[in-house]
Motif scaffolding. Structure first.
Motif, PDB file in Angstrom:
ATOM      1  N   SER D 133      -5.714 129.089  49.359  1.00  0.00           N
ATOM      2  CA  SER D 133      -5.171 127.756  49.126  1.00  0.00           C
ATOM      3  C   SER D 133      -3.997 127.491  50.062  1.00  0.00           C
ATOM      4  O   SER D 133      -3.902 126.444  50.684  1.00  0.00           O
ATOM      5  N   ARG D 136      -5.251 127.306  53.874  1.00  0.00           N
ATOM      6  CA  ARG D 136      -6.033 126.121  54.238  1.00  0.00           C
ATOM      7  C   ARG D 136      -5.428 124.831  53.733  1.00  0.00           C
ATOM      8  O   ARG D 136      -5.931 123.755  54.049  1.00  0.00           O
ATOM      9  N   ALA D 138      -5.586 123.879  50.718  1.00  0.00           N
ATOM     10  CA  ALA D 138      -6.631 123.332  49.843  1.00  0.00           C
ATOM     11  C   ALA D 138      -6.177 123.409  48.401  1.00  0.00           C
ATOM     12  O   ALA D 138      -5.628 124.424  47.986  1.00  0.00           O
ATOM     13  N   TYR D 139      -6.400 122.323  47.665  1.00  0.00           N
ATOM     14  CA  TYR D 139      -5.929 122.269  46.276  1.00  0.00           C
ATOM     15  C   TYR D 139      -7.045 121.784  45.379  1.00  0.00           C
ATOM     16  O   TYR D 139      -8.043 121.235  45.877  1.00  0.00           O
ATOM     17  N   ASP D 142     -10.112 119.226  46.061  1.00  0.00           N
ATOM     18  CA  ASP D 142     -10.569 119.173  47.457  1.00  0.00           C
ATOM     19  C   ASP D 142     -11.984 119.730  47.568  1.00  0.00           C
ATOM     20  O   ASP D 142     -12.445 120.459  46.705  1.00  0.00           O
ATOM     21  N   ILE D 144     -14.527 122.012  49.962  1.00  0.00           N
ATOM     22  CA  ILE D 144     -14.579 122.955  51.069  1.00  0.00           C
ATOM     23  C   ILE D 144     -16.038 123.197  51.367  1.00  0.00           C
ATOM     24  O   ILE D 144     -16.862 123.285  50.454  1.00  0.00           O
ATOM     25  N   SER D 155     -21.231 122.562  50.359  1.00  0.00           N
ATOM     26  CA  SER D 155     -19.900 122.069  49.965  1.00  0.00           C
ATOM     27  C   SER D 155     -19.624 122.421  48.528  1.00  0.00           C
ATOM     28  O   SER D 155     -20.514 122.423  47.677  1.00  0.00           O
ATOM     29  N   THR D 157     -16.566 121.960  45.358  1.00  0.00           N
ATOM     30  CA  THR D 157     -15.328 121.334  44.894  1.00  0.00           C
ATOM     31  C   THR D 157     -14.433 122.422  44.327  1.00  0.00           C
ATOM     32  O   THR D 157     -14.908 123.287  43.596  1.00  0.00           O
TER      33      THR D 157
END
Lengths: 104, 331, 228, 377
Positions: D133, D136, D138-139, D142, D144, D155, D157
């Motif tokens: 996290s 990147r 990323a939370y 988001d 990925i 992908s 979530t």
């Protein structure tokens, strides 16, 4: 009159010793209070079935130190330089040493 | 051999200590052969100065030996996970046959060094070096034990290969196992308690008598020796049980761990010092008639006896206190 | 009474550079008197002072201080006697640099374990005797030659010794300071202190303080006795 | 008694002033000494804390893990193995486990993908370790995407970021569901990465392991005790070796101390001569030298140890981090729990104070036996 040197020295040393003792007490207190933390961690380990610390993340074959076997290059020898520095820090797992003998 | 920091530390220290002891013993031999108090020669002066060096070395030795005794137990405890079945220091010590001898030699050399310092203390107070021969003979007795300790410890450490099945606390002290440890366990709690109380009381009484009117020197010495052994036996057979609050954990080593408030350190320290002081009183007795020590030895003996009684009483009080606060109740 | 009986001191015995510093010296020095050992350098004065002052032991012979034989005592007992009985004044001032005058004066009493405040008060008093109380906190390097000399004397007096031993005390002093020194000696003498001086300085041995002048040469006493 | 204490205090007074007079030399000695203690203490504290951490946290790892090897390499395990293994006495449960690695060429980092045994994320969503996290940015919420085994991107979530407190265990993890992982990695439905066993009685570990290898000769069982022992020995090997290498430094230091102790300057010899002449005894000088040693050793020891504590437990061994991190881009940020014990302090004492003291005994004695009449000559 200025303090005697021995008074100053003994005072400083006593302070340092107290600091050390305090450090010990504080540490054991932290250890005691972190029991719930460890309970959470072990629960997580149980849930995720983890086997290793996430300490050596530079390559996939160093990530799970205890899961590696004799054919993964890292475990050929702890001195293997291509895996420096991890290879220089950890020992091969015991089951390898026991089953295959010391390699280096 | 395991490259554990504790093992390395013990290893290096015992090597250094041995070197120092050999050095001291060589000078000791020279002192024994060439000593001539009446001479004003330069050699005599040099020898007298060496006595300072030797007593300094033995003093440091005593201090280091004490720390090494505890570090040895601590290290044995901390590496027990490396051996299948070893639960604590007991398991690690039985990995090979050199574990217990090392510990025994450490205790023995500590006691001899303590006795040496008591002799030295008395000798330094006589104006004509009255105990010089006795002192250096004792040093020559000490030296082989120190060397033996280093060698045995070396064997022990080199013989430690991880993951050998060893007997753990449970099996070493199980009723069916043979050897000294199980014989101790075979001593039930009540006789052990009686033996412990009687020997402690007798020793303290003898100590008080010596302290008050200077009588019963050998009795105190003998009782101190006996009490030491009895206390160790009691430690295994019932004191440890109360401290761990477990009716079957007969381990004399775990009490130095943090979990039990490091209570083992004061206990062993008091027991060792009481024993050394008590034995020292007896050791001084044959020299009571030396002219230069006529008044000095009784005074030292009195002091030692008093201190020994204090040590034993403190030891007993800590033990009693532990028994009282323990949640384990036994008869 | 200090009595020296048949004392010899040989250095490097058995070696080619063997050297006899004292040769069968016998001497009686009564207490409460001032004695001057006179003689050229190398005559054995300093060695004899060292032997009397319990700094070293003679090769043969015996020395008695107040009927106590000091020759065969182990060093720790000798030191005890030296500390409590003798005060020393050396040829050089031999003060320790980097610490204050006061500490220098206190040093000889450190091993006695006397209470610090008492010791300090006594040291101040000794410094006061020589009008040095203002300089007590000064470092040794900051003192003048005369002040340093007086600090050294104060140091010799800190343990209230019965006997003062001074080895060539005026060798590094000019005439004024030398006379001042003899004045102090005279004062001490009047307080009943026994004083033994070794010197080849006329200011010392011709001084009226000296009750007795012992002349030495080549490790032997050639002339000694009470002055008329 | 009061006398004895005062005696010692007088001698300490003098010792301190004589140390202060040679500030440069003694200061350098003290500094080097403290640095040595600091480095050694850091190594000891760090490796010990990590060992305890692993031991406590991993105490709930699977008791036995069964892997399969073919031609000496890992293979996936057929799931039917688990039914056979379950028949062995003493085995409570057998579970197929799915996990693997994923290399992220953008961040040049390796992720560990694993399917949790309990509460897995729903298909299409994942939980990520806080290291990922952070790296990147990323939370939760988001999306990925990663390229799967067939090269097609998938992908996910982000449902959760795993709590920071367990970062030492979970920093690089990506948790996903069984279905997603099989789709992503291409592991067939009748295969698993390995099997995890729960066993009733610890004493039966080795007999069960033996039975498994008899049942499936290509199986490779790994016991939890072995994992724990691996971590027990973790750093043990090298911290021992570091100390061996470091002993060269200690040795050099001892030589330095020896040299300082033997190479008494004329000034120091004169001082000791004066002290002896004015009434100090040999044992007083020895006492002074003893205190000199204590002042230097104890100060260095205390300062070094306390700083090492701060270094290991507050800065997370900032100075050693480059060595530990190596080439990894995804390094966990962690704060160790301060597991320390007296044994470590005793070890430190033996590795630093004892060698120093031993090297100074003889030189101090030499210095102490200067003739008292030396100043008169």
């Amino acid at each position: 009159m200025a303090q005697r040197r021995s008074t100053i020295y003994l005072g400083v040393t006593a302070t340092l010793v107290l600091l050390l003792v305090g450090m010990f007490l504080y540490a054991s207190n932290v250890v005691r209070t972190s029991r719930p933390l460890f309970a959470r961690k072990t629960a997580l380990v149980r849930q995720l079935q983890l086997t290793d610390l996430c300490l050596f993340t530079e390559a996939s074959y160093t990530r799970h130190v205890s899961m590696t076997d004799i054919s993964t290059p890292f475990q050929d020898s702890p001195m293997s330089l291509e895996h420096f520095p991890t290879g220089a820090l950890v020992e091969p797992p015991f089951h390898l040493v026991r089953n295959h003998g010391q390699r280096d | 051999m395991i490259l554990n920091p504790g093992i390395l530390a013990l290893f290096i220290t015992s090597l250094l200590i041995s070197l120092m002891t050999i050095y001291a013993a060589c000078h000791g031999i020279q002192i024994l052969r060439r000593w001539d108090i009446a001479s004003g020669s330069e050699l005599q002066l040099i020898l007298e100065r060496r006595t300072y060096l030797i007593s300094t070395i033995v003093t440091y030795f005593l201090a280091f030996q004490l720390v090494s005794l505890f570090l040895f137990i601590q290290t044995a405890d901390s590496i027990c996970h490396l051996f299948v079945g070893a639960m604590c220091a007991v398991g690690t010590l039985t990995v090979n046959s050199f574990g217990y001898p090392t510990l025994l030699l450490k205790v023995l050399t500590f006691i001899i060094a303590g006795l040496w310092l008591i002799l030295n203390y008395a000798d330094n107070r006589g104006y004509d070096y009255p105990l010089i021969r006795a002192k250096y003979l004792l040093l020559l007795i000490l030296a082989p034990f120190v060397l033996a300790e280093t060698v045995v410890q070396c064997f022990y450490f080199f013989g430690l290969t991880p993951d050998i099945i060893t007997s753990c606390c449970g099996t070493l002290y199980s009723q069916s196992a043979r050897g000294i440890a199980s014989e101790i366990l075979a001593l039930p709690v009540i006789p052990a308690k009686i033996l412990f109380s009687v020997s402690m009381l007798a020793t303290c009484a003898a100590g008080m008598r010596l302290f008050l009117n200077g009588k019963g020197v050998y009795r105190l010495a003998a009782l101190s020796g006996i009490t030491f052994v009895v206390s160790i036996i009691s430690m295994i057979s019932f004191i440890s049980l109360y401290i761990y609050e477990m009716p079957s954990h007969h381990c004399p080593f775990c009490i130095v761990q943090k979990e039990y408030g490091y209570v083992g350190y004061p206990l062993y320290l008091l027991l060792l010092s009481g024993t050394v002081l008590g034995l020292g009183v007896g050791l001084l007795q044959p020299f009571r008639n030396k002219k230069s020590l006529e008044h000095i030895i009784p005074a030292i003996q009195q002091k030692c006896a008093g201190a020994a009684v204090v040590a034993f009483v403190l030891f007993t009080s800590i033990v009693s206190w532990q028994i009282l606060v323990s949640s384990l109740k036994m008869l | 009474m200090i009595s020296v009986r048949d004392v010899s001191k040989i250095f490097n015995a058995g070696h080619p550079n063997e050297f006899t510093a004292l040769h069968r010296v016998s001497l009686n020095l009564p207490l409460h008197e001032t004695t001057v050992l006179k003689g050229p350098s190398g005559s054995g004065k300093t060695t004899l002072l060292g032997l009397i002052g319990c700094m070293a032991r003679p090769t043969t012979g015996r020395i008695f201080v107040n009927e106590l034989e000091i020759t065969s005592l182990p060093e720790r007992f000798l030191t005890e006697i030296r500390r409590s009985t003798f005060g020393f004044i050396f040829q050089q001032v031999n003060l320790i640099k980097g610490i204050s005058a006061l500490e220098n004066v206190m040093i000889p009493a450190y091993p006695t374990g006397e209470k610090h405040s008492l010791l300090r008060a006594r040291a101040m008093e000794k410094l006061g005797m020589f009008n040095l109380d203002m300089r007590a906190a000064a470092r040794i390097e900051c003192l003048s030659g005369g002040e340093a000399q007086r600090v050294a004397i104060a140091r010799a007096l800190i343990n209230n010794p019965a006997i003062i031993i001074a080895d060539e005390p005026t060798a590094h002093l000019d005439s004024t300071l030398s006379r001042e020194f003899m004045g102090i000696i005279k004062e001490l003498k009047s307080e009943g202190v026994t004083i033994i001086l070794a010197s080849h300085d006329p200011i010392v041995y011709d001084s009226d303080v000296a009750d007795r002048v012992v002349e030495m040469r080549d490790g032997k006493v050639i002339k000694g006795g009470k002055r008329p | 008694m009061a006398n004895v204490i005062e005696h010692h205090r007088h001698i300490i007074d003098f010792t301190l002033s004589s140390l202060l007079r040679r500030k440069g030399k003694n200061g350098a000695l003290l500094l080097v000494y403290a640095v040595i203690v600091f480095i050694l203490a850091s190594v000891l504290f760090f490796s010990h804390a990590l060992r305890r951490e692993a031991n406590l946290a991993l105490s709930e790892s699977p008791e036995i893990i069964v892997q399969r090897t073919m031609a000496g390499r890992y293979q996936t395990v057929p799931i039917f193995w688990s039914d056979r293994i379950r028949t062995i006495n003493g085995v409570i449960s057998v579970r197929p486990r799915l996990w693997g690695y994923q290399y992220d060429s953008v961040f040049q980092a390796n992720y560990t993908l694993t399917v949790p045994a309990e509460h897995p994320p729903e298909p299409g969503s994942i939980d990520i370790g806080s290291g990922i996290s952070r790296m990147r940015g990323a939370y939760p919420g988001d999306i990925i995407s990663f390229a799967g085994h067939d090269g097609l991107p998938r992908s996910f979530t982000i449902r959760n970021v795993i709590d920071h407190e367990s970062e030492l265990l979970t920093s690089d993890l990506i948790l996903l569901s069984d279905k997603d992982y099989r789709d992503f990695s291409g592991i067939p439905a009748d295969q698993a990465t390995d099997l995890t066993l729960r066993v009733r009685n610890p004493r039966e570990y080795s007999t069960i392991a033996e039975k498994i290898t008899r049942m499936f000769p290509e199986a490779r069982p790994i016991l939890r005790t072995e994992i724990l022992r691996t971590y027990d020995a973790l750093f043990g090997w090298r911290s021992g070796l570091i100390i061996v290498i470091f002993s060269a430094a200690i040795f050099a230091f001892a030589v330095f101390a020896w040299d300082k102790a033997t190479g008494l300057s004329a000034e120091e010899r004169r001082e000791i001569g004066i002290l002896k002449a004015v009434g100090w005894e040999t044992s007083d000088i020895l006492l002074m030298k003893f205190w000199e040693g204590i002042v230097l050793s104890l100060t260095a020891f205390l300062v070094g140890t306390i700083l090492a504590y701060a270094h290991v437990f507050y800065t997370s061994v900032a100075l050693f981090a480059p060595v530990l991190k190596g080439w990894s881009t995804l390094y966990p940020v962690f704060r160790l729990t301060p597991f320390i014990d007296l044994g470590q302090v005793a070890t430190l004492f033996f590795l630093t104070v004892v060698p120093y003291t031993v090297t100074t005994i003889i030189p101090s004695w030499r210095a102490a036996t200067i003739d008292p009449d030396a100043v008169m000559r």
